[in-house]
Design a protein around this motif. Structure first.
Motif, PDB file in Angstrom:
ATOM      1  N   GLU A 320      14.087  54.506  59.734  1.00 46.39           N
ATOM      2  CA  GLU A 320      14.145  55.950  59.521  1.00 46.39           C
ATOM      3  C   GLU A 320      14.932  56.275  58.254  1.00 46.39           C
ATOM      4  O   GLU A 320      14.590  57.185  57.499  1.00 46.39           O
ATOM      5  N   LEU A 326      15.745  60.323  57.958  1.00 43.79           N
ATOM      6  CA  LEU A 326      16.998  60.478  58.696  1.00 43.79           C
ATOM      7  C   LEU A 326      17.766  61.712  58.243  1.00 43.79           C
ATOM      8  O   LEU A 326      18.350  62.423  59.058  1.00 43.79           O
ATOM      9  N   GLU A 327      17.724  61.994  56.949  1.00 43.96           N
ATOM     10  CA  GLU A 327      18.475  63.136  56.456  1.00 43.96           C
ATOM     11  C   GLU A 327      17.922  64.436  57.041  1.00 43.96           C
ATOM     12  O   GLU A 327      18.663  65.350  57.396  1.00 43.96           O
ATOM     13  N   ILE A 330      19.269  64.680  60.617  1.00 39.76           N
ATOM     14  CA  ILE A 330      20.665  65.064  60.826  1.00 39.76           C
ATOM     15  C   ILE A 330      20.967  66.426  60.217  1.00 39.76           C
ATOM     16  O   ILE A 330      22.011  66.996  60.467  1.00 39.76           O
ATOM     17  N   ARG A 336      24.798  63.984  66.507  1.00 40.41           N
ATOM     18  CA  ARG A 336      24.375  62.613  66.215  1.00 40.41           C
ATOM     19  C   ARG A 336      24.373  61.767  67.466  1.00 40.41           C
ATOM     20  O   ARG A 336      23.577  60.854  67.609  1.00 40.41           O
ATOM     21  N   ASP A 495      29.928  58.791  58.295  1.00 39.89           N
ATOM     22  CA  ASP A 495      29.450  59.163  56.965  1.00 39.89           C
ATOM     23  C   ASP A 495      29.192  57.952  56.101  1.00 39.89           C
ATOM     24  O   ASP A 495      28.206  57.872  55.381  1.00 39.89           O
ATOM     25  N   LEU A 498      25.902  56.611  56.981  1.00 40.27           N
ATOM     26  CA  LEU A 498      24.774  57.496  56.698  1.00 40.27           C
ATOM     27  C   LEU A 498      24.513  57.612  55.205  1.00 40.27           C
ATOM     28  O   LEU A 498      23.382  57.673  54.763  1.00 40.27           O
ATOM     29  N   PHE A 499      25.581  57.690  54.431  1.00 43.15           N
ATOM     30  CA  PHE A 499      25.384  57.969  53.017  1.00 43.15           C
ATOM     31  C   PHE A 499      25.801  56.822  52.118  1.00 43.15           C
ATOM     32  O   PHE A 499      26.061  57.012  50.950  1.00 43.15           O
ATOM     33  N   ASN A 501      25.698  53.996  49.620  1.00 39.69           N
ATOM     34  CA  ASN A 501      24.714  53.742  48.569  1.00 39.69           C
ATOM     35  C   ASN A 501      24.264  52.298  48.634  1.00 39.69           C
ATOM     36  O   ASN A 501      24.752  51.504  49.429  1.00 39.69           O
TER      37      ASN A 501
END
Lengths: 793, 275
Positions: A320, A326-327, A330, A336, A495, A498-499, A501
């Motif tokens: 996903e 996914l973004e 959410i 979540r 976080d 999720l984010f 890089n």
């Protein structure tokens, strides 16, 4: 929520207006004037939303051909294929007309009974060359006659011998309906074992087919009564050949006994009117023979359930993220945790579906190939099917949660697969361990994830699973599920994951640059999750690495294990994460006062823990059912067979240092955390400390709990009040050391009138308890004072 | 749900004050967003401009409540993100070029799914699906799985999906990235349409020529800071340049001059990448 209305058809840009004019009707469609996204709250709404999430995930997964392949196609191909392969190689194993069955007997078995079974060495000439004696007719006529006493004796003897020969050939004695010919009977070959051998185990392990045990009739010297003897024939449960051999043995022994009784009675004045059975002949079944298949099948089912869950788990998390959905998800007003719950339900459902299809395919294959008689103890039944299914369902929930907690870290499909390979390897190892014959489910193993499921599956198939282990296995697995799910929720929601890089690894693999004082809770809980299974596996391996009878070797191994699990691994972990050792393990200076207090406490507190041990034994009678009586014996052997110095090193010094560093250092630091939860840290670490001491060598010694809890609590308190790990280490070492050298001090103590054997359950004298408790209190006060001084300084 | 402390209410639908986001990384902390303050009113398109890694996406994520700000506040339609994250999400749409679709679902299923996630009542959702299908010309493939669609079709489905709950605020994060001329034009038309119907829009892009034609006001972001803000005329008078591109280059040159003067090392670029 103010001012937005449905705007769409009122103001359209040039490019869109075209469309609008083509569909004038749609203008009249109801346009909500209130905001159309209305906040709804409440528990039922949460459930509704989770079910909505799960339904979508499930629909998506089930439309995916890759999911369907593992779900349906795999089992349809794999089981019949495996079945036919195994059948080809193993077909001889279930030959019901095997030429000879192995009978194990004790040396002490009556010679008459021994003579009923062939000697394996004489195999070659036994079959056809047994010479038929012509005494047949003689004995028959002898029966009807009424000869003289010595003649009688002779003929009785001859009759018995003759019968024995007939029986050896597999023929039936006279006067009974015979099965024609030697061919149909089983040849029974005897293998004589030294007295005291566990014949039942030999049968259970498949080395021999049946065992014969004899308890001779005995005359009580006081009453003169003769107790009935017993001849037990042990066959392997669920094994047709063994059962057939046992029936043959029963027939021979009964025939022999009857003839023997007849012969004896002929010599008495009672004649043949009374025929008491001197010994009862009974048939008993051992545990079923452990075919390697019987463990392989549950392992296969577990592995297939795993493969069913893997693809959806990756797809719904890493996949996903990779696809960029996914973004969007959410950004929606869904927590979540609910998102993850929905995903968990979907993965779990696919895994359960896989389990059901696999179980069905497997049972059909077993029927088709005839292996059900080998693997399934009492044949397949709906009840067994449901039990195995419930086992797989629980396992599916566990594995789905574990999968999600791992795949949530990954940012792409490929990365998730890379993460899962080690997991699969790690799960294979205990699975294969459980394939070893003779491994039975114990309480310790029932706590070990995966192993417990495979072993329990094996025993369910054989129909020998113990109900309490069934319950413990399910409860333990469910507990692990909840833990894994919580971990997954933490990972999924964070976080950094999720984010993150694409330049580096996830937060797990990234090594911080700067030194920190904090052992994070995640680090602590993460290590605990690994520690428990590792502890149980290593404890189990100890017996295999070094001969269990070599107690010194065992002690060294156990010391190494403590060092590894409680110090080396945590230190590696904190070093990697650049946590300052001084803060993680509370390596700080302390006042001499505290040291003196610790020595006092260590020297006296054992009296209370001794009493607590008695309390633990006495109050909870049910714990005796779970406690291992062998431990006491072990303790005795330890003192006799190992040097005191080694015992002190491996059971007092090393545990004192390592356990303190781990429980009062690493774990407590992690539990206290930033929010400074002293009390909960104290209680939780103490509870875990006590819990680890209850699990000893695959058995639970619950009676140890109160004593270790008290000790752990005092140690934790010392760590908190002095701020240093060292006084605790000293106290722990002194306490353990004293208990270990008690036997050496026994003469001295005996002079004081102290009897210190827990098994005798004698309490310490009141005066002694009073003095030691007083000294303990002084020690505690000293530590308290030293901590006050430290604070003031 | 009451809007609690509404004393600081403005007519701005988007009200962001002093947002700061600090990321701990291997090379030390990085200030991805450094004190961003902005207001966007209904019917306004705000162009949030800056190079890749300037902190635009991080700012948007904090507005949406996907990232927790290190400090500062963001209020959307009167709701504080920190206190009412779900209400904020309900009042916002996120349109992103990097967004994908669920390949095995049809556009209709997808739209109904998101309607459910945003608590849109079933009847309203059904009407809404029809309207959006009409608007974005999705009728022909409403019941086909997304897997086989062209990029343009997927883009339209994605737009329709993101607007299912008809929110007053629309965040557009690099919406034209990877699109061809037709696709980009559709986005522009759609954005000006949103402006016309009174939505507050933040349009994030690094393509300044696009933004110049579309937005009412601009914020130029550089190294996590909002360096310059205003209408095109205001910016022109301040910078003395005609095009946004020139202004931006001037700004960059000025920053680098400051760096050289203070002879400090370049501040590390933000590590906030794409999802």
């Amino acid at each position: 929520m103010t001012h937005h209305r449905c705007w769409l058809l009122k103001h359209l840009p040039e490019s869109c207006r075209r469309v609008k004019e083509e569909s004038v009707e749609s203008q009249k469609s109801p346009i909500p004037s209130a905001p159309i996204s209305a906040p709804v709250s409440g528990f039922s709404n949460t459930l509704r939303k989770i079910s909505r999430l799960a339904r979508k995930e499930l629909r998506e997964s089930l439309r995916d051909r890759r999911t369907l392949a593992t779900l349906i196609v795999m089992p349809l191909i794999v089981y019949p294929l495996l079945g036919s392969v195994v059948q080809k190689f193993a077909v001889s194993r279930i030959d019901l007309n095997a030429p000879a069955a192995a009978v194990v007997v004790d040396q002490t078995l009556s010679p008459g009974l021994q003579s009923l079974f062939a000697d394996p060495e004489a195999e070659q000439n036994a079959g056809g060359t047994v010479v038929k004696t012509s005494t047949d007719d003689a004995t028959k006529s002898g029966d009807s006659e009424d000869p003289a006493k010595n003649q009688k004796s002779d003929s009785s003897q001859a009759r018995l011998e003759d019968l024995t020969k007939q029986l050896l050939e597999g023929k039936l004695p006279d006067g009974q309906n015979s099965i024609d010919g030697v061919e149909t009977a089983i040849r029974l070959e005897k293998y004589i074992q030294p007295p005291g051998t566990d014949l039942e185990a030999i049968v259970r392990n498949g080395i021999a087919d049946i065992a014969i045990l004899e308890t001779l009739p005995q005359q009580d010297s006081a009453t003169g009564l003769v107790t009935q003897g017993e001849i037990r024939i042990i066959a392997r449960q669920g094994d047709a050949f063994s059962t057939k051999a046992a029936a043959e043995a029963v027939r021979r022994i009964s025939a022999f006994r009857d003839e023997y009784v007849r012969a004896v009675l002929d010599q008495t004045r009672f004649g043949r009117q009374v025929m008491p059975a001197i010994s009862r002949v009974s048939l008993q079944s051992s545990g079923p023979k452990e075919s390697p298949l019987s463990a392989f099948v549950p392992l296969m089912l577990v592995l297939m359930t795993m493969t069913g869950a893997v693809y959806p788990a990756i797809d719904l998390t890493a996949g996903e993220r990779e696809r960029g959905t996914l973004e969007m998800l959410i950004a929606a007003p869904v927590s979540r945790r609910n998102l993850l719950t929905g995903k968990f339900i979907a993965v779990f459902t696919v895994a359960v579906l896989t389990a059901i299809i696999n179980l069905t395919a497997m049972i059909l294959t077993l029927y088709g190939t005839g292996f059900d008689r080998v693997i399934l103890g009492e044949g397949a039944s709906i009840g067994m099917f449901l039990q195995v299914l419930s086992l797989l369902v629980v396992f599916a929930s566990f594995f789905s949660a574990v999968l999600l907690s791992i795949t949530s870290f990954a940012r792409s499909f490929r990365e998730a697969q890379a993460w899962l390979i080690p997991l699969m390897l790690v799960s294979l190892a205990p699975g294969i361990l459980s394939l070893m014959p003779g491994v039975r489910l114990t309480i310790g193993l029932a706590l070990l994830p995966l192993v417990n499921i495979v072993l329990l599956g094996k025993e369910l198939f054989q129909g020998i699973a113990a109900p309490h282990l069934f319950v413990i296995t399910l409860a333990a697995t469910l507990t692990y599920t909840v833990l894994a799910l919580r971990l997954a929720a933490n990972v999924f929601g964070s976080d950094s994951v999720l984010f993150a890089n694409n330049s580096g690894g996830g937060s797990l693999s990234k090594r911080p640059v700067e030194l920190t004082n904090e052992v994070s809770r995640a680090m602590g809980i993460g290590y605990l999750v690994v520690l428990l299974p590792a502890f149980i596996v290593l404890a189990g391996m100890r017996g295999r690495l070094v001969d269990p009878l070599n107690l010194s070797g065992q002690l060294v191994l156990s010391g190494l294990m403590t060092l590894l699990l409680f110090t080396i691994f945590p230190v590696l972990l904190t070093t990697w994460n650049r946590v300052r050792a001084t803060s993680a393990y509370a390596i700080r200076s302390f006042s001499p006062l505290a040291l003196f207090g610790a020595v006092l406490l260590g020297a006296t507190l054992w009296t209370l823990s001794y009493e607590a041990l008695l309390l633990g034994k006495g109050t909870a009678a049910w714990t005796r059912l779970l406690s291992n009586p062998k431990l006491q014996e072990l303790a005795q052997r330890l003192t006799q067979e190992t040097p005191l110095l080694l015992r002190l090193l491996t059971l007092a010094v090393i545990p004192a240092i390592c356990e303190e560093l781990f429980f009062r250092g690493f774990l407590m630091s992690a539990l206290i955390g930033r929010s400074e939860r002293w009390k909960s840290a104290l209680f939780t670490s103490t509870f875990l400390f006590a819990a680890f001491h209850v699990v000893v060598d695959q058995s639970l010694t619950l009676e140890r709990f109160p004593a270790t809890f008290m000790l752990g609590f005092v140690l934790g308190w010392i760590r908190l009040s002095t701020g240093s790990i060292f006084p605790g280490i000293v106290m722990h070492a002194v306490s353990n050391g004293l208990l270990l050298s008690l036997t050496e001090l026994q003469p001295l103590l005996a002079r004081l009138g102290l009897d210190l054997a827990v098994k005798n359950e004698t309490h310490l004298p009141a005066w002694f308890l009073a003095i030691s408790t007083g000294l303990s209190l002084i020690g505690a006060m000293l530590i308290h004072r030293s901590s006050r001084q430290a604070k003031m300084a | 749900m009451a809007k609690s402390d509404s004393e600081r209410r403005t007519d701005a639908v988007i009200d962001v004050r002093e947002l700061v986001k600090r990321f701990p990384t291997a090379a030390g902390d990085v200030l991805a967003v450094n004190g961003v303050t902005m207001q966007v009113r209904a019917g306004e398109v705000y162009g949030l401009l800056g190079a890749n890694g300037a902190g635009k996406t991080t700012t948007l994520r904090m507005m949406l409540g996907l990232l927790k700000p290190t400090s500062g506040t963001a209020r959307i339609a009167g709701f504080d993100v920190a206190k009412f994250p779900e209400d904020v999400k309900r009042n916002m749409a996120l349109v992103s070029a990097s967004a994908g679709l669920y390949q095995w679902l049809t556009p209709r299923e997808l739209m109904h799914y998101f309607a459910d996630l945003y608590d849109v009542p079933a009847a309203a959702a059904a009407a809404r699906v029809e309207q959006l299908a009409e608007l974005f010309e999705l009728r022909k493939f409403m019941d086909r799985q997304c897997a086989g669609m062209s990029t343009g079709q997927q883009q339209r489905v994605n737009l329709a999906r993101s607007l299912m709950h008809d929110p007053p605020v629309v965040l557009m994060d690099e919406p034209t990235r990877g699109l061809d001329i037709v696709g980009s034009k559709r986005i522009f038309d759609f954005t000006s349409h949103l402006k016309d119907i009174g939505k507050a829009v933040i349009f994030c892009t690094h393509r300044l020529d696009e933004a110049q034609r579309l937005c009412n006001r601009f914020g130029l972001m550089f190294r996590g800071r909002l360096q310059l803000e205003g209408t095109l005329d205001e910016l022109r008078s301040v910078m003395g340049r005609e095009s946004l591109t020139d202004m931006f280059l001037d700004l960059m040159a000025r920053e680098q001059q400051i760096d050289r003067d203070s002879s400090s090392l370049l501040a590390p670029e933000t590590s906030a990448g794409k999802l």
